[in-house]
Design a protein around this motif. Structure first.
Motif, PDB file in Angstrom:
ATOM      1  N   PRO A 155      49.839 -25.543 -53.115  1.00 55.06           N
ATOM      2  CA  PRO A 155      51.203 -25.375 -52.761  1.00 55.06           C
ATOM      3  C   PRO A 155      51.306 -24.929 -51.326  1.00 55.06           C
ATOM      4  CG  PRO A 155      50.444 -24.270 -54.894  1.00 55.06           C
ATOM      5  CD  PRO A 155      49.507 -24.867 -54.344  1.00 55.06           C
ATOM      6  N   GLY A 211      55.964 -23.009 -51.630  1.00 55.62           N
ATOM      7  CA  GLY A 211      55.401 -23.188 -52.940  1.00 55.62           C
ATOM      8  C   GLY A 211      55.328 -24.846 -53.445  1.00 55.62           C
ATOM      9  N   ASP A 253      52.835 -23.782 -47.453  1.00 55.70           N
ATOM     10  CA  ASP A 253      53.305 -22.521 -47.044  1.00 55.70           C
ATOM     11  C   ASP A 253      54.581 -22.833 -46.377  1.00 55.70           C
ATOM     12  OD1 ASP A 253      51.148 -20.827 -47.640  1.00 55.70           O
ATOM     13  OD2 ASP A 253      50.092 -21.495 -45.900  1.00 55.70           O
TER      14      ASP A 253
END
Length: 217
Positions: A113, A105, A115
């Motif tokens: 954001p 995030g 992964d």
């Protein structure tokens, strides 16, 4: 085997994150031979994405491309990454983008954001091998970039992204660093689809990787 990977990889096409140009100029321009373009009709374009092989060891590899290649070859010990979702060759299918962070995030280079890294890796001493094909719609010069923490190497090759004898490095940061951009350009004389292989390594501390195209505006 390289041959079996090649058969699977024809179903994947690049899905790069687009970005506006950064203040830094591209570092290098690499001419990619027209012979590296895939034969017409040999690459399916209906499933964009990447094949990703994570590898993590207890032993510390040498934090360079050569050291990472040794780790990926199993010379630093068994692979501790979680391969439960991978194929029999240890590759995950990633149908989105290369935008990963050790802080799930979190943001890598100001993108959306990030992964988690494939393979449920954490801590130190892990690497990623990313395979895909890049489609260049017209002849010309294209700028790409990689933001990495720590190092990376991106290469194209003839017909197969894992073809070491024909590998041509187009961008690289061959040591450790905190999060940073490396921009580079490639020139193609023939429109087409070309194989690419990205190798990334995290030595210690935080980790992040994003591979993107650069659009000047």
């Amino acid at each position: 085997s390289n041959q079996s990977l090649m058969k699977r990889k024809v179903f994947f096409q690049l899905a790069l994150v687009a970005a506006t140009a950064f203040g830094a100029a591209a570092q290098t321009v690499t001419v990619i031979p027209a012979s590296y373009a895939m034969p017409a009709g040999s690459v399916g374009t209906n499933q964009p994405g990447f094949m990703v092989r994570p590898y993590q060891t207890t032993a510390a590899p040498v934090a360079t491309l050569a050291g990472t290649e040794d780790q990926l070859a199993g010379l630093d010990g068994p692979n501790l990454a979680d391969l439960s979702g991978a194929d029999t060759n240890g590759y995950y299918t990633n149908s989105t983008v290369v935008n990963w962070s050790s802080t799930v995030g979190g943001s890598v280079d100001g993108f959306a954001p990030a992964d988690a890294f494939p393979g449920n890796v954490s801590g130190n001493y892990y690497s990623m091998e990313v395979l895909t094909y890049v489609q260049f719609p017209a002849a010309g010069t294209y700028t790409m970039g990689v933001n990495s923490d720590d190092g990376f190497s991106l290469a194209t090759a003839q017909l197969n992204p894992k073809s070491a004898p024909s590998a041509l490095i187009v961008g690289q940061y061959n040591t450790t660093r905190g999060p940073g951009d490396t921009l580079f350009s490639v020139s193609v004389s023939q429109a087409g689809i070309y194989p690419f292989r990205l190798v990334y390594w995290n030595y210690t501390g935080g980790a992040g990787l994003s591979w993107f195209s650069v659009i000047t505006n």
